[in-house]
Scaffold this motif. Structure first.
Motif, short mmCIF file in Angstrom:
data_model
loop_
_atom_site.label_atom_id
_atom_site.label_comp_id
_atom_site.label_asym_id
_atom_site.label_seq_id
_atom_site.Cartn_x
_atom_site.Cartn_y
_atom_site.Cartn_z
N VAL A 64 6.52 13.07 -0.46
CA VAL A 64 5.71 13.03 -1.68
C VAL A 64 6.41 12.17 -2.74
CG1 VAL A 64 4.89 14.42 -3.63
CG2 VAL A 64 4.51 15.18 -1.28
N MET A 111 6.08 8.51 -1.81
CA MET A 111 4.71 8.07 -2.00
C MET A 111 4.43 7.75 -3.47
SD MET A 111 1.24 10.17 -1.09
CE MET A 111 1.28 11.14 -2.59
N LEU A 162 -2.40 17.16 -4.19
CA LEU A 162 -1.29 17.46 -3.29
C LEU A 162 -1.07 18.96 -3.13
CD1 LEU A 162 1.12 14.64 -4.47
CD2 LEU A 162 0.11 14.85 -2.20
N TYR A 190 -3.69 20.13 -0.72
CA TYR A 190 -3.26 19.74 0.63
C TYR A 190 -2.22 20.72 1.17
CZ TYR A 190 -0.28 17.20 3.98
OH TYR A 190 0.49 16.85 5.06
N LEU A 223 -6.69 14.72 0.41
CA LEU A 223 -5.96 13.45 0.22
C LEU A 223 -6.90 12.26 0.09
CD1 LEU A 223 -3.17 13.95 2.92
CD2 LEU A 223 -3.02 14.44 0.47
N LEU A 242 -6.24 9.49 -2.44
CA LEU A 242 -4.89 8.91 -2.51
C LEU A 242 -4.72 7.65 -1.69
CD1 LEU A 242 -2.73 12.17 -2.45
CD2 LEU A 242 -3.88 11.03 -4.35
N ALA A 275 -0.97 7.82 1.48
CA ALA A 275 -0.83 9.21 1.91
C ALA A 275 -0.94 9.37 3.43
CB ALA A 275 -1.88 10.08 1.22
N LEU A 312 1.35 11.90 5.16
CA LEU A 312 0.95 13.29 4.98
C LEU A 312 -0.22 13.63 5.90
CD1 LEU A 312 1.18 13.70 1.10
CD2 LEU A 312 2.91 14.20 2.82
#
Length: 377
Positions: free
Chosen positions: A55, A58, A206, A209, A272, A275, A279, A282
């Motif tokens: 994270v 990112m 996030l 998620y 996500l 994003l 991402a 992830l």
């Protein structure tokens, strides 16, 4: 993206940060600290630490701060495992393929080893190379994930429902706290290291998620507890059934639990959507959790079949043995086909989701990093 290579890079960074934390905060002269090191450096997937680093990367945050935060969340997670294995809790003798801390060092030392890991995790955060505001945000996230509104509350509920049959909503409440809260804390720590504030859209995405991934992780654990082996998992299997605990398997059955895992995996991917390609790691991590279910379940089923064949007595009635073997082989083939199809479907859905995200980004000429940076400011 080479997911496996990137994961190993994050894992190496997390392990290095843990070794440095041990040198600073867990002196080898102490028997308690040696017990803490034994459990902390004993391997593991480091999913929470990897989430912190992924994270932060990112969001183009501070790698140095993120590495300290990653070490802290793994220390806190390890404390929970040590205490969870104690005779007064789950009474498990094996963890990550080795004797549990209390089996190797004794109950009293193991209790204190967990205590010192919990305490020093916050010391690691306090000494991270970050601004005071960021350090406070990180400590708050870690405390929220671990305390009376997080993991400890989940543990309390888990103990309560050992003697009671939990409903679907009660089971979700247990695992949203016991498992999910610390996974949410991991993404919060990554955001803190990147200076992303709590009320921004990207941080909320996030967190959603992470909440869904936490449920997938727990459902997968429940599935593997009945389909895998102690050798594959490095910890005892079958204890939930032995103790008549309510799990996603007892509520929904094996196939139903798979479907629940797929549902929450899809929800994690949906969180996500805004994003973009950055991402992708992830997304692949979420998919890997489902793939782990198929891989380790298949290995467990094959091991069970080999064990059955190895124990056949040649003096038994031939017709009975033959009938049992044919029935078991048919059952195994059906489960293997089911797992392979589930894996193929999941990977196909993931590839389509990634392709759609990239196509959408190109068609709209959206520069995700610029948009996210503006929102975080």
């Amino acid at each position: 993206m080479d997911y496996a290579k990137q994961y190993q890079e994050y894992l190496a960074r997390a392990n290095h940060a843990l070794e440095k934390a041990c040198e600073t905060f867990l002196p080898e002269e102490s028997e308690v600290c040696r017990a803490a090191r034994y459990s902390l450096l004993g391997g593991g997937k480091r999913i929470r630490a990897v989430l912190v680093l992924a994270v932060c990367d990112m969001l183009n945050g501070s790698a140095e701060a993120a590495e300290q935060f990653a070490a802290a969340v793994e220390m806190l997670h390890c404390y929970s495992l040590i205490h969870d294995d104690l005779p007064c809790m789950d009474n498990d003798d094996l963890r990550r393929g080795k004797p549990s801390c209390h089996k190797a060092f004794g109950e009293s030392t193991a209790m204190l080893a967990g205590d010192v890991l919990l305490t020093e995790a916050f010391n690691v955060v306090a000494n991270a190379p970050a601004s005071p505001i960021v350090s406070v945000q990180a400590a708050r996230a870690l405390g929220a994930g671990a305390g009376s509104h997080g993991m400890v509350y989940g543990q309390e509920l888990d103990l309560k429902y050992e003697a009671l049959a939990a409903t679907e909503e009660q089971l979700r409440l247990i695992h949203r706290n016991k498992t999910g809260a610390l996974i949410i804390a991991a993404v919060e720590l990554g955001c803190a290291a990147a200076g992303v504030k709590a009320d921004t859209a990207i941080r909320k995405s996030l967190v959603r998620y992470a909440a869904e991934v936490g449920l997938v992780f727990q459902i997968v654990d429940d599935i593997l507890d009945v389909t895998s082996t102690t050798e594959e998992l490095g910890k005892p299997v079958g204890s939930d059934a032995d103790n008549d605990k309510t799990t996603f398997i007892t509520l929904y059955g094996l196939q139903g639990a798979h479907e629940k895992a797929e549902h929450h995996n899809a929800a994690a991917l949906a969180a996500l959507d805004a994003l973009g390609p950055k991402a992708d790691f992830l997304r692949l991590m979420a998919a890997e959790l489902l793939e782990r279910t198929a891989d380790e379940s298949l290995a467990g089923l094959l091991a069970q079949a080999e064990d059955m064949v190895g124990h056949l007595d040649p003096m038994e009635e031939g017709a009975v043995v033959y009938a049992e073997l044919i029935a078991a082989t048919g059952s195994l083939k059906g489960k293997v086909d089911e797992l392979n199809q589930m894996l193929a479907d999941n990977l196909a859905r993931l590839r389509k989701a990634l392709a759609d995200a990239r196509e959408d980004a190109l068609s709209k000429h959206v520069f995700y990093y610029g948009a996210d940076r503006e929102s975080s400011e």
